[in-house]
Design a protein around this motif. Sequence first.
Motif, PDB file in Angstrom:
ATOM      1  N   LYS A  16      -8.660 -53.658 -24.921  1.00 14.57           N
ATOM      2  CA  LYS A  16     -10.069 -53.490 -24.545  1.00 14.57           C
ATOM      3  C   LYS A  16     -10.274 -52.154 -23.838  1.00 14.57           C
ATOM      4  O   LYS A  16     -11.225 -51.423 -24.132  1.00 14.57           O
ATOM      5  N   ALA A  17      -9.402 -51.810 -22.907  1.00 12.43           N
ATOM      6  CA  ALA A  17      -9.511 -50.539 -22.180  1.00 12.43           C
ATOM      7  C   ALA A  17      -9.386 -49.359 -23.145  1.00 12.43           C
ATOM      8  O   ALA A  17     -10.136 -48.381 -23.040  1.00 12.43           O
ATOM      9  N   PHE A  18      -8.454 -49.444 -24.085  1.00 10.17           N
ATOM     10  CA  PHE A  18      -8.273 -48.384 -25.085  1.00 10.17           C
ATOM     11  C   PHE A  18      -9.546 -48.213 -25.910  1.00 10.17           C
ATOM     12  O   PHE A  18     -10.023 -47.086 -26.104  1.00 10.17           O
ATOM     13  N   GLU A  19     -10.109 -49.304 -26.378  1.00 11.86           N
ATOM     14  CA  GLU A  19     -11.333 -49.233 -27.183  1.00 11.86           C
ATOM     15  C   GLU A  19     -12.495 -48.674 -26.379  1.00 11.86           C
ATOM     16  O   GLU A  19     -13.305 -47.899 -26.902  1.00 11.86           O
ATOM     17  N   GLU A  20     -12.587 -49.028 -25.108  1.00 15.17           N
ATOM     18  CA  GLU A  20     -13.671 -48.508 -24.266  1.00 15.17           C
ATOM     19  C   GLU A  20     -13.554 -46.996 -24.067  1.00 15.17           C
ATOM     20  O   GLU A  20     -14.559 -46.292 -24.038  1.00 15.17           O
ATOM     21  N   VAL A  21     -12.322 -46.497 -23.936  1.00 14.49           N
ATOM     22  CA  VAL A  21     -12.119 -45.046 -23.831  1.00 14.49           C
ATOM     23  C   VAL A  21     -12.705 -44.371 -25.065  1.00 14.49           C
ATOM     24  O   VAL A  21     -13.428 -43.383 -24.970  1.00 14.49           O
ATOM     25  N   TRP A  22     -12.417 -44.903 -26.232  1.00 13.55           N
ATOM     26  CA  TRP A  22     -12.899 -44.301 -27.482  1.00 13.55           C
ATOM     27  C   TRP A  22     -14.405 -44.444 -27.634  1.00 13.55           C
ATOM     28  O   TRP A  22     -15.071 -43.524 -28.112  1.00 13.55           O
ATOM     29  N   LYS A  23     -14.937 -45.578 -27.236  1.00 13.76           N
ATOM     30  CA  LYS A  23     -16.388 -45.783 -27.349  1.00 13.76           C
ATOM     31  C   LYS A  23     -17.165 -44.875 -26.403  1.00 13.76           C
ATOM     32  O   LYS A  23     -18.291 -44.482 -26.713  1.00 13.76           O
ATOM     33  N   GLY A  24     -16.572 -44.533 -25.259  1.00  7.41           N
ATOM     34  CA  GLY A  24     -17.279 -43.747 -24.261  1.00  7.41           C
ATOM     35  C   GLY A  24     -17.055 -42.247 -24.335  1.00  7.41           C
ATOM     36  O   GLY A  24     -17.635 -41.486 -23.579  1.00  7.41           O
ATOM     37  N   ARG A  25     -16.238 -41.797 -25.252  1.00 10.88           N
ATOM     38  CA  ARG A  25     -15.917 -40.371 -25.306  1.00 10.88           C
ATOM     39  C   ARG A  25     -16.987 -39.575 -26.030  1.00 10.88           C
ATOM     40  O   ARG A  25     -17.723 -40.101 -26.837  1.00 10.88           O
ATOM     41  N   GLU A  26     -17.034 -38.288 -25.709  1.00 17.11           N
ATOM     42  CA  GLU A  26     -17.883 -37.349 -26.439  1.00 17.11           C
ATOM     43  C   GLU A  26     -16.990 -36.662 -27.459  1.00 17.11           C
ATOM     44  O   GLU A  26     -16.212 -35.780 -27.108  1.00 17.11           O
ATOM     45  N   SER A  27     -17.098 -37.049 -28.713  1.00 19.98           N
ATOM     46  CA  SER A  27     -16.158 -36.539 -29.709  1.00 19.98           C
ATOM     47  C   SER A  27     -16.470 -35.119 -30.162  1.00 19.98           C
ATOM     48  O   SER A  27     -15.567 -34.369 -30.493  1.00 19.98           O
ATOM     49  N   ASN A  74     -14.772 -27.263 -29.241  1.00 13.78           N
ATOM     50  CA  ASN A  74     -15.173 -28.673 -29.314  1.00 13.78           C
ATOM     51  C   ASN A  74     -13.952 -29.583 -29.229  1.00 13.78           C
ATOM     52  O   ASN A  74     -13.972 -30.616 -28.555  1.00 13.78           O
ATOM     53  N   PHE A  75     -12.878 -29.218 -29.923  1.00  8.91           N
ATOM     54  CA  PHE A  75     -11.641 -30.003 -29.902  1.00  8.91           C
ATOM     55  C   PHE A  75     -11.064 -30.027 -28.484  1.00  8.91           C
ATOM     56  O   PHE A  75     -10.716 -31.095 -27.963  1.00  8.91           O
ATOM     57  N   ARG A  76     -10.962 -28.861 -27.861  1.00  8.49           N
ATOM     58  CA  ARG A  76     -10.417 -28.799 -26.500  1.00  8.49           C
ATOM     59  C   ARG A  76     -11.264 -29.624 -25.533  1.00  8.49           C
ATOM     60  O   ARG A  76     -10.734 -30.330 -24.681  1.00  8.49           O
ATOM     61  N   GLU A  77     -12.563 -29.536 -25.669  1.00  5.68           N
ATOM     62  CA  GLU A  77     -13.463 -30.302 -24.799  1.00  5.68           C
ATOM     63  C   GLU A  77     -13.309 -31.805 -25.021  1.00  5.68           C
ATOM     64  O   GLU A  77     -13.267 -32.590 -24.076  1.00  5.68           O
ATOM     65  N   ALA A  78     -13.205 -32.211 -26.285  1.00  3.66           N
ATOM     66  CA  ALA A  78     -13.083 -33.636 -26.616  1.00  3.66           C
ATOM     67  C   ALA A  78     -11.757 -34.230 -26.141  1.00  3.66           C
ATOM     68  O   ALA A  78     -11.670 -35.429 -25.890  1.00  3.66           O
ATOM     69  N   HIS A  79     -10.722 -33.414 -26.018  1.00  2.00           N
ATOM     70  CA  HIS A  79      -9.398 -33.908 -25.657  1.00  2.00           C
ATOM     71  C   HIS A  79      -8.968 -33.558 -24.226  1.00  2.00           C
ATOM     72  O   HIS A  79      -7.836 -33.831 -23.842  1.00  2.00           O
ATOM     73  N   LYS A  80      -9.870 -32.999 -23.443  1.00  2.00           N
ATOM     74  CA  LYS A  80      -9.494 -32.513 -22.111  1.00  2.00           C
ATOM     75  C   LYS A  80      -8.977 -33.608 -21.181  1.00  2.00           C
ATOM     76  O   LYS A  80      -8.187 -33.345 -20.295  1.00  2.00           O
ATOM     77  N   ASN A  81      -9.395 -34.854 -21.368  1.00  2.00           N
ATOM     78  CA  ASN A  81      -8.965 -35.947 -20.493  1.00  2.00           C
ATOM     79  C   ASN A  81      -7.968 -36.886 -21.162  1.00  2.00           C
ATOM     80  O   ASN A  81      -7.694 -37.969 -20.641  1.00  2.00           O
ATOM     81  N   ALA A  82      -7.423 -36.484 -22.287  1.00  2.00           N
ATOM     82  CA  ALA A  82      -6.549 -37.378 -23.062  1.00  2.00           C
ATOM     83  C   ALA A  82      -5.347 -37.868 -22.259  1.00  2.00           C
ATOM     84  O   ALA A  82      -4.924 -39.008 -22.409  1.00  2.00           O
ATOM     85  N   GLY A  83      -4.800 -37.054 -21.393  1.00  2.00           N
ATOM     86  CA  GLY A  83      -3.621 -37.443 -20.627  1.00  2.00           C
ATOM     87  C   GLY A  83      -3.870 -38.460 -19.532  1.00  2.00           C
ATOM     88  O   GLY A  83      -2.928 -39.021 -18.984  1.00  2.00           O
TER      89      GLY A  83
END
Length: 104
Positions: A16-27, A74-83
Amino acid sequence: MFIAMNRFKVVAGSEKAFEEVWKGRESRLEDMPGFVEFRLLRGPHNADEGYTLYASHTIWRSHDDFVAWTKSDNFREAHKNAGQNKDLYKGPPIFEGFSSVEGA
C-alpha cells in the motif's frame, strides 16, 4: 515503439505504501515528446521470499524518445526523492527495455 519497464520487489506488507508513493508522485512524463502511456503493474506475491513483484511500464514512440527522457530535467525532477523509500524494496529495481518487432 519502445517499452521501458522497471521491476520492483516490494517488501511484503509495504504494498500500500509503495502504491501511494507512485500515486502521489509528479511524473512529468506527459511533458515529454514521444511519451505514449504509463502503467504501474502489480504482479504475484512471493510468500517464500517475502515480496510482491511490481513493474512500472512506459510506452514511448521510439527508443530515442525514451533516452531523451532519461537525460532530461523532467527525469531528474521526477526521481529526486527516489532514495527516500528504500525500506519498501528488496534490492534495487531491475530495468528491462524492449523494442517493438514491426509486423509481428
